[in-house]
Scaffold this motif. Structure first.
Motif, PDB file in Angstrom:
ATOM      1  N   ILE A 106      72.093 -20.016  11.979  1.00  0.00           N
ATOM      2  CA  ILE A 106      71.287 -20.171  12.679  1.00  0.00           C
ATOM      3  C   ILE A 106      69.754 -20.536  12.069  1.00  0.00           C
ATOM      4  O   ILE A 106      69.196 -21.423  12.320  1.00  0.00           O
ATOM      5  N   ILE A 107      69.202 -19.452  11.600  1.00  0.00           N
ATOM      6  CA  ILE A 107      67.719 -19.574  11.179  1.00  0.00           C
ATOM      7  C   ILE A 107      67.973 -20.518   9.817  1.00  0.00           C
ATOM      8  O   ILE A 107      66.799 -21.609   9.929  1.00  0.00           O
ATOM      9  N   LEU A 108      69.060 -20.963   9.106  1.00  0.00           N
ATOM     10  CA  LEU A 108      68.764 -21.271   7.681  1.00  0.00           C
ATOM     11  C   LEU A 108      69.311 -22.587   8.254  1.00  0.00           C
ATOM     12  O   LEU A 108      68.097 -23.913   7.288  1.00  0.00           O
ATOM     13  N   SER A 109      69.676 -23.016   9.232  1.00  0.00           N
ATOM     14  CA  SER A 109      69.967 -23.896   9.997  1.00  0.00           C
ATOM     15  C   SER A 109      68.739 -24.465  10.169  1.00  0.00           C
ATOM     16  O   SER A 109      68.646 -26.046   9.565  1.00  0.00           O
ATOM     17  N   ILE A 110      68.082 -24.307  10.792  1.00  0.00           N
ATOM     18  CA  ILE A 110      67.152 -24.478  11.497  1.00  0.00           C
ATOM     19  C   ILE A 110      65.424 -24.846  10.290  1.00  0.00           C
ATOM     20  O   ILE A 110      65.274 -26.015   9.961  1.00  0.00           O
ATOM     21  N   ILE A 111      65.951 -24.122   9.425  1.00  0.00           N
ATOM     22  CA  ILE A 111      64.520 -24.400   8.199  1.00  0.00           C
ATOM     23  C   ILE A 111      64.473 -25.601   7.459  1.00  0.00           C
ATOM     24  O   ILE A 111      63.941 -25.679   7.210  1.00  0.00           O
ATOM     25  N   THR A 112      66.307 -25.196   7.074  1.00  0.00           N
ATOM     26  CA  THR A 112      66.722 -26.297   6.457  1.00  0.00           C
ATOM     27  C   THR A 112      66.743 -27.787   7.037  1.00  0.00           C
ATOM     28  O   THR A 112      65.725 -29.101   6.301  1.00  0.00           O
ATOM     29  N   LEU A 113      66.969 -27.916   8.175  1.00  0.00           N
ATOM     30  CA  LEU A 113      66.094 -29.294   9.165  1.00  0.00           C
ATOM     31  C   LEU A 113      65.106 -29.610   9.115  1.00  0.00           C
ATOM     32  O   LEU A 113      64.651 -31.008   8.647  1.00  0.00           O
ATOM     33  N   ILE A 114      63.957 -28.161   8.899  1.00  0.00           N
ATOM     34  CA  ILE A 114      63.143 -28.458   8.762  1.00  0.00           C
ATOM     35  C   ILE A 114      61.920 -29.537   7.811  1.00  0.00           C
ATOM     36  O   ILE A 114      61.341 -30.225   7.803  1.00  0.00           O
ATOM     37  N   ILE A 115      62.614 -28.898   7.269  1.00  0.00           N
ATOM     38  CA  ILE A 115      62.560 -29.366   5.308  1.00  0.00           C
ATOM     39  C   ILE A 115      63.095 -30.613   4.842  1.00  0.00           C
ATOM     40  O   ILE A 115      62.157 -31.431   4.802  1.00  0.00           O
ATOM     41  N   CYS A 116      64.516 -30.641   5.546  1.00  0.00           N
ATOM     42  CA  CYS A 116      65.191 -32.727   5.235  1.00  0.00           C
ATOM     43  C   CYS A 116      64.311 -33.526   6.481  1.00  0.00           C
ATOM     44  O   CYS A 116      64.226 -34.480   6.789  1.00  0.00           O
ATOM     45  N   SER A 117      63.928 -33.137   7.861  1.00  0.00           N
ATOM     46  CA  SER A 117      62.884 -33.792   8.323  1.00  0.00           C
ATOM     47  C   SER A 117      62.268 -34.472   7.468  1.00  0.00           C
ATOM     48  O   SER A 117      61.588 -35.050   8.186  1.00  0.00           O
ATOM     49  N   TYR A 118      61.480 -33.935   6.473  1.00  0.00           N
ATOM     50  CA  TYR A 118      60.428 -34.701   6.004  1.00  0.00           C
ATOM     51  C   TYR A 118      60.718 -35.865   5.390  1.00  0.00           C
ATOM     52  O   TYR A 118      59.721 -36.567   4.617  1.00  0.00           O
ATOM     53  N   TYR A 119      62.360 -36.508   5.380  1.00  0.00           N
ATOM     54  CA  TYR A 119      62.743 -37.376   4.252  1.00  0.00           C
ATOM     55  C   TYR A 119      62.738 -38.603   5.915  1.00  0.00           C
ATOM     56  O   TYR A 119      63.269 -38.335   6.453  1.00  0.00           O
ATOM     57  N   PHE A 120      61.488 -39.724   5.478  1.00  0.00           N
ATOM     58  CA  PHE A 120      61.539 -40.265   7.203  1.00  0.00           C
ATOM     59  C   PHE A 120      62.411 -41.822   6.781  1.00  0.00           C
ATOM     60  O   PHE A 120      61.787 -43.000   6.364  1.00  0.00           O
ATOM     61  N   ASN A 121      63.844 -41.591   7.133  1.00  0.00           N
ATOM     62  CA  ASN A 121      64.387 -42.852   6.852  1.00  0.00           C
ATOM     63  C   ASN A 121      65.037 -42.183   8.858  1.00  0.00           C
ATOM     64  O   ASN A 121      65.842 -41.632   9.224  1.00  0.00           O
ATOM     65  N   LEU A 122      65.129 -43.648   9.388  1.00  0.00           N
ATOM     66  CA  LEU A 122      65.415 -43.550  11.004  1.00  0.00           C
ATOM     67  C   LEU A 122      66.953 -43.053  11.107  1.00  0.00           C
ATOM     68  O   LEU A 122      67.157 -42.555  11.708  1.00  0.00           O
ATOM     69  N   LEU A 123      67.773 -43.713   9.913  1.00  0.00           N
ATOM     70  CA  LEU A 123      68.873 -43.122   9.634  1.00  0.00           C
ATOM     71  C   LEU A 123      69.345 -42.603  10.000  1.00  0.00           C
ATOM     72  O   LEU A 123      70.314 -40.667  10.225  1.00  0.00           O
ATOM     73  N   PHE A 124      68.912 -41.150   8.716  1.00  0.00           N
ATOM     74  CA  PHE A 124      68.615 -39.881   7.894  1.00  0.00           C
ATOM     75  C   PHE A 124      68.085 -39.089   9.460  1.00  0.00           C
ATOM     76  O   PHE A 124      69.248 -37.636   9.551  1.00  0.00           O
ATOM     77  N   LEU A 125      67.451 -39.141  10.012  1.00  0.00           N
ATOM     78  CA  LEU A 125      66.425 -38.630  10.985  1.00  0.00           C
ATOM     79  C   LEU A 125      67.331 -38.670  12.176  1.00  0.00           C
ATOM     80  O   LEU A 125      67.664 -36.890  12.968  1.00  0.00           O
ATOM     81  N   THR A 126      67.954 -39.734  12.904  1.00  0.00           N
ATOM     82  CA  THR A 126      69.170 -39.366  13.925  1.00  0.00           C
ATOM     83  C   THR A 126      70.161 -38.532  13.223  1.00  0.00           C
ATOM     84  O   THR A 126      70.845 -38.097  14.277  1.00  0.00           O
ATOM     85  N   VAL A 127      70.880 -38.610  12.115  1.00  0.00           N
ATOM     86  CA  VAL A 127      71.367 -37.509  11.861  1.00  0.00           C
ATOM     87  C   VAL A 127      71.298 -35.842  12.236  1.00  0.00           C
ATOM     88  O   VAL A 127      72.365 -35.444  12.753  1.00  0.00           O
ATOM     89  N   LEU A 128      69.854 -36.246  12.080  1.00  0.00           N
ATOM     90  CA  LEU A 128      69.770 -34.818  12.044  1.00  0.00           C
ATOM     91  C   LEU A 128      68.935 -34.089  13.005  1.00  0.00           C
ATOM     92  O   LEU A 128      69.375 -33.001  13.688  1.00  0.00           O
ATOM     93  N   LEU A 129      68.980 -35.612  14.457  1.00  0.00           N
ATOM     94  CA  LEU A 129      68.644 -35.033  15.167  1.00  0.00           C
ATOM     95  C   LEU A 129      69.932 -34.636  15.436  1.00  0.00           C
ATOM     96  O   LEU A 129      70.232 -33.151  16.839  1.00  0.00           O
ATOM     97  N   PHE A 130      70.904 -35.341  15.779  1.00  0.00           N
ATOM     98  CA  PHE A 130      72.491 -34.663  16.213  1.00  0.00           C
ATOM     99  C   PHE A 130      73.109 -32.672  15.779  1.00  0.00           C
ATOM    100  O   PHE A 130      73.362 -32.398  16.004  1.00  0.00           O
ATOM    101  N   LEU A 131      72.300 -32.716  14.444  1.00  0.00           N
ATOM    102  CA  LEU A 131      72.701 -31.093  13.764  1.00  0.00           C
ATOM    103  C   LEU A 131      71.815 -29.607  14.196  1.00  0.00           C
ATOM    104  O   LEU A 131      72.031 -29.608  14.490  1.00  0.00           O
ATOM    105  N   LEU A 132      70.590 -30.858  15.345  1.00  0.00           N
ATOM    106  CA  LEU A 132      69.330 -29.896  15.378  1.00  0.00           C
ATOM    107  C   LEU A 132      70.642 -29.445  16.678  1.00  0.00           C
ATOM    108  O   LEU A 132      70.388 -28.665  17.254  1.00  0.00           O
ATOM    109  N   ILE A 133      70.789 -30.916  17.926  1.00  0.00           N
ATOM    110  CA  ILE A 133      71.026 -30.181  18.885  1.00  0.00           C
ATOM    111  C   ILE A 133      73.171 -29.637  18.996  1.00  0.00           C
ATOM    112  O   ILE A 133      73.196 -28.778  19.644  1.00  0.00           O
TER     113      ILE A 133
END
Length: 200
Positions: A106-133
């Protein structure tokens, strides 16, 4: 398809398959104490099937091949519930307790999500939001999964070859039979779990 074929080979019961933009999510109706080698086989068959599909695509479909590689690499990220996080969780369970492995995943998942969120693409961020949930859901359900893991060990007689001496129920691991050393006395796993669940 890779997960489904592997699950059929291992005789796992498939509850449902959810189609997502980055692939499919296969939900199984199986105990948490399934053999790790079966879990690994079913998990890696997804990426392996995708690699096989890559070579199956003709050279004229360059764009489709690029999409395939992008999805494959994305799926291998250590984010719940992607295959990358499942592989890491299996490896962790091989050398650590169930509870610790779950929490680290879970911790690794959250860290990776934070790192990946710096890629500012609306579609990509939407997918990341789903994975965060999905990651948050797993975090909320961590006690449920831990208690389910223990309850399975209490209800069923799993035949594990390896034995481990521990002094804390939180150190219980997959594929190991435990012997508890408490107050200078030895107790079987079944004795400790019986005392735990009978008192509830």
């Amino acid at each position: 398809m890779g997960h489904i074929i592997a699950a059929i080979i291992c005789k796992w019961h498939i509850e449902k398959v959810i189609l997502l933009p980055f692939g499919g999510l296969t939900i199984f109706k199986e105990p948490l104490n399934k053999p790790l080698k079966e879990e690994l086989f079913i998990t890696i068959m997804g990426p392996l099937f995708q690699i096989f599909f890559y070579f199956l695509i003709g050279d004229n479909n360059i764009l489709f091949k690029q999409y395939n590689i992008a999805i494959l690499l994305f799926n291998l990220l250590p984010i719940c519930p992607l295959d990358g996080s499942k592989i890491i969780n299996i490896v962790l369970n091989k050398c650590s307790s169930f509870k610790k492995s779950y929490n680290i995943t879970i911790i690794l998942s959250i860290i990776t999500l934070i790192i990946c969120s710096y890629y500012f693409n609306l579609l990509f961020l939407t997918v990341l939001l789903f994975l965060l949930i999905e990651t948050i859901k797993l975090f909320i359900k961590r006690k449920y999964y831990y208690n389910r893991f223990l309850l399975e060990r209490y209800l069923y007689d799993f035949k594990f070859k390896k034995e481990k001496i521990i002094n804390d129920i939180n150190k219980m691991a997959k594929e190991k039979k435990h012997l508890f050393y408490l107050a200078k006395k030895y107790y079987s796993e079944k004795e400790i779990l019986t005392k735990m669940f009978d008192n509830r």
